[in-house]
Design a protein around this motif. Structure first.
Motif, PDB file in Angstrom:
ATOM      1  N   MET A 149     -59.560 -42.375  -7.742  1.00  0.00           N
ATOM      2  CA  MET A 149     -58.667 -42.083  -6.631  1.00  0.00           C
ATOM      3  C   MET A 149     -57.877 -43.327  -6.251  1.00  0.00           C
ATOM      4  O   MET A 149     -58.347 -44.456  -6.414  1.00  0.00           O
ATOM      5  CB  MET A 149     -59.461 -41.581  -5.425  1.00  0.00           C
ATOM      6  N   VAL A 150     -56.673 -43.130  -5.734  1.00  0.00           N
ATOM      7  CA  VAL A 150     -55.842 -44.239  -5.290  1.00  0.00           C
ATOM      8  C   VAL A 150     -55.300 -43.914  -3.899  1.00  0.00           C
ATOM      9  O   VAL A 150     -54.952 -42.773  -3.604  1.00  0.00           O
ATOM     10  CB  VAL A 150     -54.690 -44.506  -6.284  1.00  0.00           C
ATOM     11  N   ASP A 151     -55.264 -44.914  -3.028  1.00  0.00           N
ATOM     12  CA  ASP A 151     -54.799 -44.751  -1.654  1.00  0.00           C
ATOM     13  C   ASP A 151     -53.326 -45.153  -1.577  1.00  0.00           C
ATOM     14  O   ASP A 151     -52.973 -46.306  -1.848  1.00  0.00           O
ATOM     15  CB  ASP A 151     -55.644 -45.620  -0.714  1.00  0.00           C
ATOM     16  N   LEU A 152     -52.485 -44.213  -1.174  1.00  0.00           N
ATOM     17  CA  LEU A 152     -51.047 -44.465  -1.084  1.00  0.00           C
ATOM     18  C   LEU A 152     -50.587 -44.672   0.353  1.00  0.00           C
ATOM     19  O   LEU A 152     -49.394 -44.588   0.645  1.00  0.00           O
ATOM     20  CB  LEU A 152     -50.269 -43.298  -1.713  1.00  0.00           C
ATOM     21  N   GLY A 153     -51.536 -44.907   1.257  1.00  0.00           N
ATOM     22  CA  GLY A 153     -51.151 -45.120   2.645  1.00  0.00           C
ATOM     23  C   GLY A 153     -50.909 -43.805   3.360  1.00  0.00           C
ATOM     24  O   GLY A 153     -51.683 -42.862   3.217  1.00  0.00           O
ATOM     25  N   PRO A 160     -52.958 -39.404   5.852  1.00  0.00           N
ATOM     26  CA  PRO A 160     -53.421 -40.211   4.712  1.00  0.00           C
ATOM     27  C   PRO A 160     -53.141 -39.514   3.385  1.00  0.00           C
ATOM     28  O   PRO A 160     -53.314 -38.306   3.260  1.00  0.00           O
ATOM     29  CB  PRO A 160     -54.926 -40.347   4.971  1.00  0.00           C
ATOM     30  N   VAL A 161     -52.711 -40.304   2.414  1.00  0.00           N
ATOM     31  CA  VAL A 161     -52.411 -39.772   1.082  1.00  0.00           C
ATOM     32  C   VAL A 161     -53.295 -40.503   0.084  1.00  0.00           C
ATOM     33  O   VAL A 161     -53.007 -41.621  -0.331  1.00  0.00           O
ATOM     34  CB  VAL A 161     -50.927 -39.946   0.717  1.00  0.00           C
ATOM     35  N   GLN A 162     -54.397 -39.878  -0.268  1.00  0.00           N
ATOM     36  CA  GLN A 162     -55.336 -40.409  -1.258  1.00  0.00           C
ATOM     37  C   GLN A 162     -55.384 -39.403  -2.393  1.00  0.00           C
ATOM     38  O   GLN A 162     -55.783 -38.249  -2.191  1.00  0.00           O
ATOM     39  CB  GLN A 162     -56.709 -40.606  -0.621  1.00  0.00           C
ATOM     40  N   VAL A 163     -54.986 -39.825  -3.584  1.00  0.00           N
ATOM     41  CA  VAL A 163     -54.707 -38.876  -4.657  1.00  0.00           C
ATOM     42  C   VAL A 163     -55.367 -39.313  -5.955  1.00  0.00           C
ATOM     43  O   VAL A 163     -55.669 -40.498  -6.151  1.00  0.00           O
ATOM     44  CB  VAL A 163     -53.173 -38.731  -4.829  1.00  0.00           C
ATOM     45  N   ASN A 164     -55.586 -38.356  -6.830  1.00  0.00           N
ATOM     46  CA  ASN A 164     -56.123 -38.623  -8.159  1.00  0.00           C
ATOM     47  C   ASN A 164     -55.244 -39.656  -8.872  1.00  0.00           C
ATOM     48  O   ASN A 164     -54.026 -39.491  -8.969  1.00  0.00           O
ATOM     49  CB  ASN A 164     -56.157 -37.305  -8.946  1.00  0.00           C
ATOM     50  N   ARG A 165     -55.875 -40.709  -9.372  1.00  0.00           N
ATOM     51  CA  ARG A 165     -55.132 -41.816  -9.971  1.00  0.00           C
ATOM     52  C   ARG A 165     -54.265 -41.371 -11.143  1.00  0.00           C
ATOM     53  O   ARG A 165     -53.190 -41.949 -11.396  1.00  0.00           O
ATOM     54  CB  ARG A 165     -56.112 -42.899 -10.421  1.00  0.00           C
ATOM     55  N   ALA A 166     -54.694 -40.349 -11.873  1.00  0.00           N
ATOM     56  CA  ALA A 166     -53.925 -39.887 -13.026  1.00  0.00           C
ATOM     57  C   ALA A 166     -52.527 -39.440 -12.635  1.00  0.00           C
ATOM     58  O   ALA A 166     -51.584 -39.537 -13.430  1.00  0.00           O
ATOM     59  CB  ALA A 166     -54.668 -38.739 -13.719  1.00  0.00           C
ATOM     60  N   TRP A 201     -60.907 -35.716   0.778  1.00  0.00           N
ATOM     61  CA  TRP A 201     -61.226 -34.927   1.957  1.00  0.00           C
ATOM     62  C   TRP A 201     -60.487 -35.436   3.187  1.00  0.00           C
ATOM     63  O   TRP A 201     -60.113 -34.653   4.059  1.00  0.00           O
ATOM     64  CB  TRP A 201     -62.743 -34.883   2.200  1.00  0.00           C
ATOM     65  N   ARG A 202     -60.234 -36.726   3.244  1.00  0.00           N
ATOM     66  CA  ARG A 202     -59.524 -37.260   4.404  1.00  0.00           C
ATOM     67  C   ARG A 202     -58.072 -36.776   4.426  1.00  0.00           C
ATOM     68  O   ARG A 202     -57.509 -36.497   5.495  1.00  0.00           O
ATOM     69  CB  ARG A 202     -59.586 -38.779   4.428  1.00  0.00           C
ATOM     70  N   VAL A 241     -44.114 -42.946  -5.465  1.00  0.00           N
ATOM     71  CA  VAL A 241     -44.725 -43.990  -6.290  1.00  0.00           C
ATOM     72  C   VAL A 241     -44.951 -43.533  -7.732  1.00  0.00           C
ATOM     73  O   VAL A 241     -45.405 -44.334  -8.553  1.00  0.00           O
ATOM     74  CB  VAL A 241     -46.063 -44.462  -5.671  1.00  0.00           C
ATOM     75  N   MET A 242     -44.652 -42.289  -8.041  1.00  0.00           N
ATOM     76  CA  MET A 242     -44.780 -41.798  -9.408  1.00  0.00           C
ATOM     77  C   MET A 242     -43.568 -42.229 -10.239  1.00  0.00           C
ATOM     78  O   MET A 242     -42.480 -42.432  -9.699  1.00  0.00           O
ATOM     79  CB  MET A 242     -44.896 -40.269  -9.396  1.00  0.00           C
ATOM     80  N   PRO A 243     -43.734 -42.373 -11.546  1.00  0.00           N
ATOM     81  CA  PRO A 243     -42.585 -42.716 -12.392  1.00  0.00           C
ATOM     82  C   PRO A 243     -41.439 -41.709 -12.279  1.00  0.00           C
ATOM     83  O   PRO A 243     -40.270 -42.072 -12.418  1.00  0.00           O
ATOM     84  CB  PRO A 243     -43.183 -42.727 -13.802  1.00  0.00           C
ATOM     85  N   GLN A 244     -41.774 -40.456 -12.034  1.00  0.00           N
ATOM     86  CA  GLN A 244     -40.770 -39.423 -11.805  1.00  0.00           C
ATOM     87  C   GLN A 244     -41.430 -38.282 -11.024  1.00  0.00           C
ATOM     88  O   GLN A 244     -42.656 -38.169 -11.002  1.00  0.00           O
ATOM     89  CB  GLN A 244     -40.185 -38.913 -13.117  1.00  0.00           C
ATOM     90  N   PRO A 245     -40.646 -37.441 -10.368  1.00  0.00           N
ATOM     91  CA  PRO A 245     -41.247 -36.364  -9.567  1.00  0.00           C
ATOM     92  C   PRO A 245     -42.047 -35.386 -10.424  1.00  0.00           C
ATOM     93  O   PRO A 245     -41.917 -35.339 -11.654  1.00  0.00           O
ATOM     94  CB  PRO A 245     -40.031 -35.676  -8.932  1.00  0.00           C
ATOM     95  N   PHE A 246     -42.862 -34.597  -9.752  1.00  0.00           N
ATOM     96  CA  PHE A 246     -43.633 -33.553 -10.429  1.00  0.00           C
ATOM     97  C   PHE A 246     -42.707 -32.605 -11.195  1.00  0.00           C
ATOM     98  O   PHE A 246     -41.597 -32.300 -10.754  1.00  0.00           O
ATOM     99  CB  PHE A 246     -44.423 -32.715  -9.415  1.00  0.00           C
ATOM    100  N   PHE A 247     -43.220 -32.128 -12.321  1.00  0.00           N
ATOM    101  CA  PHE A 247     -42.600 -31.015 -13.049  1.00  0.00           C
ATOM    102  C   PHE A 247     -43.522 -29.824 -12.834  1.00  0.00           C
ATOM    103  O   PHE A 247     -44.674 -29.827 -13.277  1.00  0.00           O
ATOM    104  CB  PHE A 247     -42.474 -31.333 -14.540  1.00  0.00           C
ATOM    105  N   SER A 248     -43.048 -28.822 -12.119  1.00  0.00           N
ATOM    106  CA  SER A 248     -43.888 -27.691 -11.720  1.00  0.00           C
ATOM    107  C   SER A 248     -43.538 -26.454 -12.527  1.00  0.00           C
ATOM    108  O   SER A 248     -42.367 -26.205 -12.823  1.00  0.00           O
ATOM    109  CB  SER A 248     -43.696 -27.414 -10.228  1.00  0.00           C
ATOM    110  N   VAL A 249     -44.567 -25.677 -12.885  1.00  0.00           N
ATOM    111  CA  VAL A 249     -44.366 -24.386 -13.546  1.00  0.00           C
ATOM    112  C   VAL A 249     -45.149 -23.355 -12.733  1.00  0.00           C
ATOM    113  O   VAL A 249     -46.367 -23.217 -12.882  1.00  0.00           O
ATOM    114  CB  VAL A 249     -44.841 -24.388 -15.007  1.00  0.00           C
TER     115      VAL A 249
END
Length: 478
Positions: A149-153, A160-166, A201-202, A241-249
């Motif tokens: 997990m990574v904390d993005l503030g 709070p934005v804490q997300v899967n590091r992948a 969970w936070r 902070v991602m290299p590019q936005p999500f690609f959603s299907v």
């Protein structure tokens, strides 16, 4: 007339007024037709995505890709189910783009649900599809993994934005989603998918909480709420902070989890394109012989449905089902309706899959209001035993119990009376704020006596099936 309600491990036959509106889950007269060829429709969506180029333009050799997919809770396992159709096509596109199989990671976006087993992955993704990747690259999201997990503030709304590091380490993150009716913010899919499926969970506690759920804009169900804004802001903070936005299907699903439409591309464009069709599928203007909204909502609660075994017997989950049903039906009901639920409520918490629920139930008994459970969140949500069982023994995360308590509280906030009919442990039902009766008929008689006239009744017999969002119509309307 007589109606069969889901109840426990079977059904119970109840007598309701002849003019009651029965909302059957297999009603399809207003639904758009399912796609004749969902495979071809998925291919067309991937070839012409909204808001960006196709996958071949977004990623190439040597780059890393994460594909996040929904868990077993919704979406179906049939041969043409959305997950099962889209994943091999995504792998084909990534292969053509030169991405190596070992650089592709599949993450089951469970959020705080229990982890899925390998045989469950095979059942809804397909054994042959999974064989195209190293087995170690197919994982469950783990909201408690200190290295994962990574904390993005904070988001733009201060959550709070804490997300899967992948998600942030990959050159491209692809989301497979279902645009289906959901009491939490209107629809699944879109930004709801990463904001609830790939966070801590936070992060989830910032919106699955009284301060968001008990606002006037949360009930009835709506995409225009503070809750939905929070999901969007959390997802957008990830994209910063991602290299590019999500690609959603995302696929819009009907009541049998068949695709009505498939949309690919950037999330804002996918939401804008898919929500009108999802609304046509999900929103139902009821037909009645009486004018105006109904006085009573009757629901049948089985022991087992989407979260797993125990929903009709575990008192917290049972009451959550009542609260979410009220959220969906509120536009068809008077301001303070009566809710009558038939549920076995026999005290089986299913501690294997829902390990912290009995402890949460005990804390709830010392609270004046479900919202007061906030004071116990930190204690139980970080308890090492419950966290361990979430991470290693296929149990729901301890905070999940709190989110269910809060939605159950909506049954108290938005009804004049909540009856629980047929409880085997009426003491547990009363502990959740219900008034207990032996039968649905008894509860209806008490309601009629209080109203001084026969009640106008809506019946939702089966909560185990995809639900509608109801709106009141005039006499003879549909």
């Amino acid at each position: 007339m007589q109606v069969e309600l889901e109840y426990g491990d079977g059904h119970v036959t109840v007598e309701v007024p002849d003019d009651a509106v029965v909302v059957s889950s297999d009603r399809t007269d207003h639904e758009p037709e399912p796609l004749a060829d969902p495979v071809a429709a998925t291919r067309a969506a991937l070839d012409a995505p909204l808001g960006c180029g196709p996958i071949a333009d977004l990623v190439g050799p040597g780059q890393r890709v994460t594909i996040a997919f929904p868990d077993r809770v919704k979406g179906g396992q049939h041969e043409t189910a959305h997950r099962r159709v889209v994943l091999p096509q995504l792998l084909d596109d990534l292969e053509k783009a030169g991405v190596a199989p070992e650089d592709i990671r599949l993450v089951c976006a469970i959020g705080l649900h229990r982890k899925n087993r390998w045989e469950e992955f095979e059942a809804y993704l397909g054994r042959d599809t999974l064989a195209r990747l190293p087995r170690a690259n197919v994982v469950n999201h783990d909201a408690e993994d200190p290295d994962g997990m990574v904390d993005l503030g904070l988001s733009g709304l201060g959550d709070p934005v804490q997300v899967n590091r992948a998600v942030v380490d990959s050159d491209l993150t692809i989301l497979i989603g279902h645009t289906a009716g959901n009491p939490y913010g209107g629809f699944s899919g879109g930004y709801k998918m990463p904001a609830t499926g790939l966070t801590s969970w936070r992060s989830i506690a910032s919106h699955h909480a009284p301060r968001s759920l008990y606002r006037e804009d949360f009930v009835p169900v709506s995409t225009r709420s503070r809750f939905r804004d929070q999901l969007r802001a959390i997802g957008q903070r990830m994209e910063e902070v991602m290299p590019q936005p999500f690609f959603s299907v995302d696929a819009v699903l009907d009541s049998r989890s068949r695709q009505l439409g498939v949309y690919a591309g950037r999330i804002p464009e996918v939401e804008q394109a898919s929500w009108p069709l999802a609304t046509a599928r999900t929103d139902l203007r009821i037909e009645s012989s009486w004018d105006g909204p109904a006085d009573v909502l009757v629901v049948g609660i089985p022991r087992t449905f989407h979260y797993g075994p125990g929903m009709g017997s575990n008192p917290i989950l049972m009451t959550q089902a009542v609260g979410s049903s009220l959220i969906r039906a509120k536009r068809a009901l008077v301001d303070k309706p009566v809710v009558i639920a038939a549920a076995v409520c026999d005290g089986w918490f299913n501690s294997t899959e829902f390990p912290p629920y009995e402890a949460a139930f005990e804390r709830l008994q010392a609270c004046q209001h479900p919202a007061d459970m906030v004071q116990h969140q930190e204690e139980l949500a970080t308890d090492p035993e419950w966290v361990y069982r979430y991470r290693h023994h296929y149990g729901y995360h301890p905070f999940h119990a709190f989110s269910m308590v809060y939605v159950g509280g909506i049954a108290r906030e938005h009804s004049s009376q909540f009856f629980l009919a047929g409880a085997k442990r009426p003491d547990l039902a009363r502990a959740m704020g219900a008034r207990t009766t032996a039968t649905v008929e008894e509860a209806l008689r008490e309601t009629a006596a209080a109203l001084g006239r026969p009640p106008r009744v809506i019946v939702v017999p089966a909560l185990s099936q995809p639900a509608f969002h109801l709106t009141a119509g005039g006499a003879g309307t549909s």
